[in-house]
Design a protein around this motif. Structure first.
Motif, PDB file in Angstrom:
ATOM      1  N   PRO B 358       0.820  -1.291  -0.006  1.00 41.96           N
ATOM      2  CA  PRO B 358      -0.158  -0.019   0.081  1.00 41.96           C
ATOM      3  C   PRO B 358       0.911   1.223   0.038  1.00 41.96           C
ATOM      4  O   PRO B 358       1.865   1.372   0.815  1.00 41.96           O
ATOM      5  CB  PRO B 358      -0.688   0.062   1.245  1.00 41.96           C
ATOM      6  CG  PRO B 358      -0.243  -1.036   2.165  1.00 41.96           C
ATOM      7  CD  PRO B 358       0.575  -1.939   1.179  1.00 41.96           C
ATOM      8  N   THR B 359       0.565   2.253  -0.932  1.00 40.94           N
ATOM      9  CA  THR B 359       1.299   3.622  -0.897  1.00 40.94           C
ATOM     10  C   THR B 359       0.511   4.594  -0.442  1.00 40.94           C
ATOM     11  O   THR B 359       0.815   5.636  -0.762  1.00 40.94           O
ATOM     12  CB  THR B 359       1.825   3.652  -2.349  1.00 40.94           C
ATOM     13  OG1 THR B 359       0.766   3.305  -3.252  1.00 40.94           O
ATOM     14  CG2 THR B 359       2.949   2.905  -2.810  1.00 40.94           C
ATOM     15  N   ASP B 360      -0.753   4.222   0.194  1.00 44.87           N
ATOM     16  CA  ASP B 360      -1.475   5.200   0.718  1.00 44.87           C
ATOM     17  C   ASP B 360      -1.058   5.939   1.770  1.00 44.87           C
ATOM     18  O   ASP B 360      -0.310   5.538   2.560  1.00 44.87           O
ATOM     19  CB  ASP B 360      -2.768   4.665   1.165  1.00 44.87           C
ATOM     20  CG  ASP B 360      -3.682   5.286   1.582  1.00 44.87           C
ATOM     21  OD1 ASP B 360      -3.654   6.832   1.483  1.00 44.87           O
ATOM     22  OD2 ASP B 360      -4.858   4.996   1.846  1.00 44.87           O
ATOM     23  N   GLN B 361      -0.657   7.472   1.409  1.00 41.22           N
ATOM     24  CA  GLN B 361      -0.197   8.151   2.602  1.00 41.22           C
ATOM     25  C   GLN B 361      -0.942   8.117   4.090  1.00 41.22           C
ATOM     26  O   GLN B 361      -0.146   8.159   5.131  1.00 41.22           O
ATOM     27  CB  GLN B 361      -0.503   9.634   2.118  1.00 41.22           C
ATOM     28  CG  GLN B 361       0.697  10.356   2.202  1.00 41.22           C
ATOM     29  CD  GLN B 361       0.540  11.786   2.003  1.00 41.22           C
ATOM     30  OE1 GLN B 361      -0.301  12.180   1.306  1.00 41.22           O
ATOM     31  NE2 GLN B 361       1.641  12.606   2.179  1.00 41.22           N
ATOM     32  N   SER B 362      -2.029   7.726   4.091  1.00 41.62           N
ATOM     33  CA  SER B 362      -2.906   7.564   5.272  1.00 41.62           C
ATOM     34  C   SER B 362      -2.992   6.159   5.930  1.00 41.62           C
ATOM     35  O   SER B 362      -4.140   6.108   6.580  1.00 41.62           O
ATOM     36  CB  SER B 362      -4.329   8.286   5.009  1.00 41.62           C
ATOM     37  OG  SER B 362      -4.932   7.927   4.110  1.00 41.62           O
ATOM     38  N   SER B 363      -2.478   5.274   5.296  1.00 43.46           N
ATOM     39  CA  SER B 363      -2.678   3.860   5.786  1.00 43.46           C
ATOM     40  C   SER B 363      -2.162   3.489   7.220  1.00 43.46           C
ATOM     41  O   SER B 363      -1.172   4.443   7.675  1.00 43.46           O
ATOM     42  CB  SER B 363      -1.896   2.979   4.689  1.00 43.46           C
ATOM     43  OG  SER B 363      -0.574   2.760   5.078  1.00 43.46           O
ATOM     44  N   GLN B 364      -2.467   2.699   7.885  1.00 39.31           N
ATOM     45  CA  GLN B 364      -2.342   2.519   9.195  1.00 39.31           C
ATOM     46  C   GLN B 364      -0.848   1.964   9.482  1.00 39.31           C
ATOM     47  O   GLN B 364      -0.231   2.443  10.220  1.00 39.31           O
ATOM     48  CB  GLN B 364      -3.238   1.057   9.559  1.00 39.31           C
ATOM     49  CG  GLN B 364      -4.243   1.332  10.411  1.00 39.31           C
ATOM     50  CD  GLN B 364      -4.942   0.122  10.946  1.00 39.31           C
ATOM     51  OE1 GLN B 364      -4.407  -0.937  10.341  1.00 39.31           O
ATOM     52  NE2 GLN B 364      -5.798   0.351  11.775  1.00 39.31           N
ATOM     53  N   LEU B 365      -0.400   1.405   8.453  1.00 38.87           N
ATOM     54  CA  LEU B 365       1.231   1.271   8.376  1.00 38.87           C
ATOM     55  C   LEU B 365       1.952   2.199   8.663  1.00 38.87           C
ATOM     56  O   LEU B 365       3.147   2.104   9.337  1.00 38.87           O
ATOM     57  CB  LEU B 365       1.733   0.450   7.219  1.00 38.87           C
ATOM     58  CG  LEU B 365       1.044  -1.118   6.820  1.00 38.87           C
ATOM     59  CD1 LEU B 365       1.349  -1.438   5.602  1.00 38.87           C
ATOM     60  CD2 LEU B 365       1.512  -1.975   7.898  1.00 38.87           C
ATOM     61  N   VAL B 366       1.910   3.324   7.989  1.00 37.62           N
ATOM     62  CA  VAL B 366       2.702   4.540   7.992  1.00 37.62           C
ATOM     63  C   VAL B 366       2.685   4.958   9.528  1.00 37.62           C
ATOM     64  O   VAL B 366       3.884   5.361  10.068  1.00 37.62           O
ATOM     65  CB  VAL B 366       1.878   5.815   7.344  1.00 37.62           C
ATOM     66  CG1 VAL B 366       2.599   7.006   7.301  1.00 37.62           C
ATOM     67  CG2 VAL B 366       1.798   5.182   5.718  1.00 37.62           C
TER      68      VAL B 366
END
Lengths: 397, 625
Positions: B358-366
């Motif tokens: 996932p490259t989503d800026q707002s993903s949980q991983l971030v």
């Protein structure tokens, strides 16, 4: 069953299997559930039938439900039906026409056929008491065994069958059940997976016939819509339908700035002679002078993250190798030897300018292609913009 | 969520007939019910009822799932369906009705009057002769659920069934629980007739309060939906544990479309090699806590010495376990989504971003990444691996060991969350424009006669015995890396090579032994060639190549060096240059150093094609493949 067959046909192998047997069972007013007619004879033994009869002639709640029971090495598909009428002994006639397959086989594709055939029998019963009047269906003169035999043979060999009995005619066809194809976008490029000469263009609807000539593996959806003078969404629906039938496949617009990477499937090209021949024929720049297998293979293997097609062309000069690089990429994508690497910009520009016509922040969900489409920018321009900004990271995947 | 069950149903059947004892979930939401009625009414407000239509087809039932719940079946219908005939017991029961698939493992329990009387307190002592009762625990699933999911549920039903059978034998647990449930049903219907109002409560509420088995079934259902892991004790006695791999892996990686089939895990484990390593997906303390008290001590030892830097072989030495044991334990850890298989972290490993990361800026991983590594941004760190990058490339020699440590940890973190993918280099020998050489398929008659003669007859294999063991021992003393006995074919290939390699020496030292062992004539030719002098060694080494390939190889300057040529010939003969084995595997099996191999690849780059892709053996965990 030989050991080889056992390896291939096990429960869950996902293969479709032939119909092994078709039988009609009914609820006899005195004898209870029984098989009235079966082709081939005695495929389902009396004992087996008795142990599953509760699923063949079920309770009222389950009438007109598609029932599939897997027991004792058989898979039995049925569609129990009840016809209410005062003329029958219990004021109703219960019957179920069942297909029997091997336990390992996938059988969803037969469900609609079973249902349609049952409806046909219902209609015949209502019309002429076709089922209930013939007390002895197994005799030589009886019509029903002939019909069932014909259905089984023709469905197994041709996947379709036409029945006509008196004034009633029905057409049965086994349709493959596949997953819904993904939606088609403007920037996708349809490409034939088999030669368009292999299927009859006349079998498609009129819109598809209009669209077909523009599918060449290079035109994207929006362009096809414009050139064929067909509404954009109709084109998408047509193409999605073609994808469902496996006639076309969707790839991306070819650009010399695209980046591709090899997948483990490339090994197939090294080992499969026939695939190699097909490949060099496909990617040849001149049909009479096909390129060498090694050059083609080397070119595929040189596709790594960070190497654009332009770089490849400069380095390997496909022209002198007699390779058409556009067709090379097409073939690689179709066979899955290579995969497109997309760039995802993430971050925002340092000094946002609300008047700007270029995107100011990137959330990481859209690839560079999609930004280009949305803001009608060239890839080059967008890349320049992103290079200038230190806050924007680019993720290739 | 195809892996989720829709419902769990317990049916029994005895001399008094069949009965649905318990089902969960059972509550019918009145609100939904109302909606449903509305839908039906709304279906065709203005439609005319055409007579011909009626003739053709009454509406068929198509769905039995509504708002994720089972509908359209009364308890009586279900109990008749699942109270199977005795001949269908003790085997898989599978029934599909429209879009619901029921799967279970019906079991027969011998319930003797003796066990009933021993129960005591039942008051009414029955003097019936011994008879059997049938218990069927059925899971309702979505019909679209894959076959492997169905199989897992079948397995669960069977496990629970076997446990119940044992408890029935031990202390008549099933009889007791059945009685509680039947009594509750009877009480409820009696109460309904009495008061003539149907309260909110149903018979199943009463059962849930009284019966431990019903409570456990409810727990099973909820665990399956929440975690996919089940650990319970039937009757507080027998432990039943179960893992639904499709679910467990899905939850762990937060990827909805990623379903890992147990078959894929099996395939992955089959291709497991001693040079692979394991990476724990959960914290060590968490793993230790989740283990039952009677967990294998070997597992504990393995987990305690584990490190992403170690190969399975090293782990087996450190934990003092056999390699086979380590493989088995690894299999367990991977199946239960406690660990994943990697190539041990080292400087030369090349990584790229996984295609499904996932490259989503707002993903949980971030967020979780910055919690774990303060001051670092996940997406920035990821973007360093946009191009194929090795750890060695990022670490500058100037940065201290702490920075290197940090990097190793971030890489391990990203691997754990499957954000990174390791690339391996595969080598193809393509000396001619035709691609790979085809001597292997087109028969050893044309080329490589020497090789063919070794395999062909059993006597020759027997006669290889003494030398074979000798060279095997030799290899073992060389390094323990190649001492893995499971790969017999590899070892044999190695023997062959060593036999060929030492043929000259042998033929000079002990010609009598060679003759005595009945070597085929063409080998004798070889040895006489060898006698002629070192100038001809290349010719002999090239025996496996076709004429055109020989020409191409000899054009390369490095071919004059007989050592290099010998290595190339050896790798080619052993099938390492066909793109099946990556560099690390070649290094491991042939006991070579990376630099040696890279030099060789560079020297012979005109006849070799290299390709960088992921290792298909361990890439099953990435959903795009």
């Amino acid at each position: 069953m030989s050991s080889n067959d056992k390896d291939r046909f096990y429960e869950g192998c996902g293969r479709e299997g032939p119909i092994r047997c078709i039988f009609l069972s009914e609820f006899h007013p005195t004898a209870g559930p029984k098989i009235v007619c079966q082709v081939p004879d005695n495929y389902i033994s009396k004992d087996t039938f008795e142990s599953v009869s509760v699923y063949i002639i079920p309770k009222a709640q389950l009438q007109r439900s598609m029932l599939t029971v897997t027991v004792l090495g058989f898979k039995i598909l049925g569609f129990p039906v009840r016809i209410d009428d005062k003329k029958y002994a219990r004021n109703a006639y219960y019957f179920n026409l069942c297909f029997v397959c091997d336990a390992w086989a996938r059988t969803v594709q037969y469900e609609s056929v079973v249902r349609k055939l049952s409806d046909y029998l219902v209609a015949m019963e209502l019309e002429s008491s076709f089922l209930s009047s013939q007390q002895d269906h197994s005799s030589e003169s009886a019509r029903l065994p002939k019909i069932l035999r014909q259905v089984m043979q023709e469905l197994n060999s041709h996947k379709m069958c036409t029945l006509s009995e008196g004034t009633m005619t029905t057409h049965l066809k086994v349709v493959r059940i596949l997953q819904d194809p993904p939606p088609v976008s403007d920037h996708h490029v349809p490409i034939f997976t088999e030669s368009p000469d292999l299927f009859q263009a006349e079998q498609w609807d009129l819109t598809t016939q209009k669209v077909l000539p523009y599918i060449d593996g290079f035109n994207h959806v929006a362009k096809i819509a414009a050139e064929a003078d067909v509404e954009n969404n109709l084109v998408k629906a047509c193409l999605q339908n073609l994808v469902y039938y496996g006639v076309v496949s969707m790839i991306h617009i070819f650009q010399y700035s695209n980046v591709y990477a090899t997948t483990p499937k490339i090994r197939r090209l090294a080992e499969d002679r026939r695939l190699q021949e097909e490949c060099i024929r496909y990617v040849a720049r001149y049909p009479r002078q096909p390129p060498s297998v090694r050059d083609v293979f080397r070119m595929f293997c040189s596709m790594t993250r960070g190497t654009t097609v332009r770089d490849l062309c400069i380095r390997l000069s496909p022209h002198t190798l007699r390779i058409n690089e556009r067709r090379l990429v097409q073939f690689g994508l179709l066979e899955g030897f290579i995969r497109r690497i997309h760039k995802f910009p993430v971050g925002s520009v340092e000094k946002p300018d609300s008047q700007s016509t270029v995107p100011q922040s990137f959330n990481g969900l859209l690839s560079m292609d999609e930004y280009c489409c949305q803001y009608s920018l060239t890839t080059h321009k967008l890349e320049e913009l992103i290079d200038r900004e230190t806050n924007i990271a680019v993720i290739w995947k | 969520m195809e892996a989720n069950p829709i419902s769990v149903i317990l049916v029994n059947s005895d001399s008094k007939g069949d009965r649905l004892l318990f089902r969960f979930p059972y509550a019918t939401d009145p609100r939904q019910h109302g909606e449903n009625c509305q839908q039906i009414r709304r279906r065709n407000p203005y439609a005319l009822t055409v007579n011909a239509d009626l003739l053709q087809s009454q509406p068929a039932q198509t769905s039995n799932i509504q708002h994720g719940r089972l509908t359209g079946f009364t308890d009586e219908v279900l109990s008749t369906l699942f109270a199977v005939k005795p001949e269908l017991c003790e085997r898989k029961f599978e029934l599909k009705v429209n879009d619901v698939r029921f799967v279970g493992h019906p079991i027969q329990l011998p319930a003797s009057s003796q066990s009933r009387s021993s129960l005591g307190g039942s008051g009414s002592k029955l003097d019936t002769p011994s008879h059997t009762i049938l218990i069927n625990m059925v899971f309702a699933l979505h019909a679209t659920a894959s076959h492997s999911i169905v199989k897992c549920y079948y397995d669960l039903s069977k496990r629970l069934g076997v446990a119940l059978r044992h408890e029935e034998k031990r202390c008549a647990y099933v009889t007791q629980e059945t009685k509680i449930m039947v009594t509750a049903h009877d009480e409820f219907s009696a109460r309904q007739i009495e008061s003539n109002v149907d309260g909110v409560e149903s018979a199943f509420d009463i059962i849930l309060q009284r019966s431990t088995l019903a409570k456990q079934l409810k727990g099973v259902f909820q665990d399956l939906i929440q975690t996919g892991l089940i650990r319970l004790r039937i009757n507080n006695w027998l432990q039943v544990s179960f893992c639904l791999p499709q679910k467990v892996h899905q939850i762990h990686f937060h990827r909805k479309n990623c379903i890992i089939e147990p078959e894929a895990i099996d395939r992955c484990l089959q291709s497991l090699r001693p040079y692979h390593g394991i990476l724990l997906l959960v914290e060590l303390s968490e793993l230790l806590e989740s283990l039952p008290p009677d967990a294998s001590p070997a597992l504990l030892r393995l987990v305690q010495v584990h490190s992403p830097l170690k190969s399975l072989q090293t782990l087996s030495a450190d934990a003092d376990l056999t390699l086979a044991q380590v493989f088995q334990l690894t299999g367990h850890l991977v199946y239960w989504a406690k660990a994943t298989i990697i190539y041990p972290l080292c400087e030369s490993n090349v990584y790229v971003i996984a295609p499904d990361a996932p490259t989503d800026q707002s993903s949980q991983l971030v967020e979780r990444f910055s919690e774990q590594f303060p001051g670092m941004s996940l997406l920035q760190t990821m973007s360093e691996f946009s191009l194929p990058t090795s750890i060695g490339q990022i670490v500058s020699p100037l940065s201290g060991s702490q920075a290197q440590n940090q990097l190793t940890q971030t890489v391990a973190w990203m691997l754990r969350h499957r954000l990174l993918l390791q690339l391996h280099t595969y080598v193809y020998f393509m000396a001619t424009s035709r691609g790979l050489s085809w001597s292997h398929q087109e028969g050893s008659v044309l080329t490589g006669r020497g090789e063919g003669s070794f395999h062909s007859t059993p006597e020759e294999q027997l006669s290889l015995g003494p030398i074979g063991t000798w060279s095997g021992g030799h290899a073992r003393s060389d390094s323990d890396a190649s001492s893995i006995s499971d790969d017999i074919a590899m070892l044999r290939a190695e023997k062959q090579y060593q036999l060929l390699h030492h043929r000259d020496q042998l033929s000079q030292v002990q010609p009598s032994i060679l003759n005595g062992m009945g070597m085929s004539p063409n080998l004798d030719d070889g040895s006489t060639d060898g006698d002629k002098g070192s100038g001809l060694i290349p010719e002999e080494l090239l025996a496996d190549f076709s004429e055109a390939e020989r020409v191409a190889i000899l054009k390369i300057p490095a071919a004059t060096n007989s050592d290099d040529l010998a290595l190339l010939a050896k790798l080619h003969r052993n099938g390492y240059l066909r793109g099946i084995h990556h560099l690390e595997e070649i290094m491991y099996s042939e006991n070579l150093r990376r630099s040696q191999l890279l030099q060789l690849l560079d020297k012979f780059r005109d006849v070799l094609v290299t390709c960088e892709t992921e290792d298909p053996a361990i890439s099953i965990f990435y959903s795009h493949l």
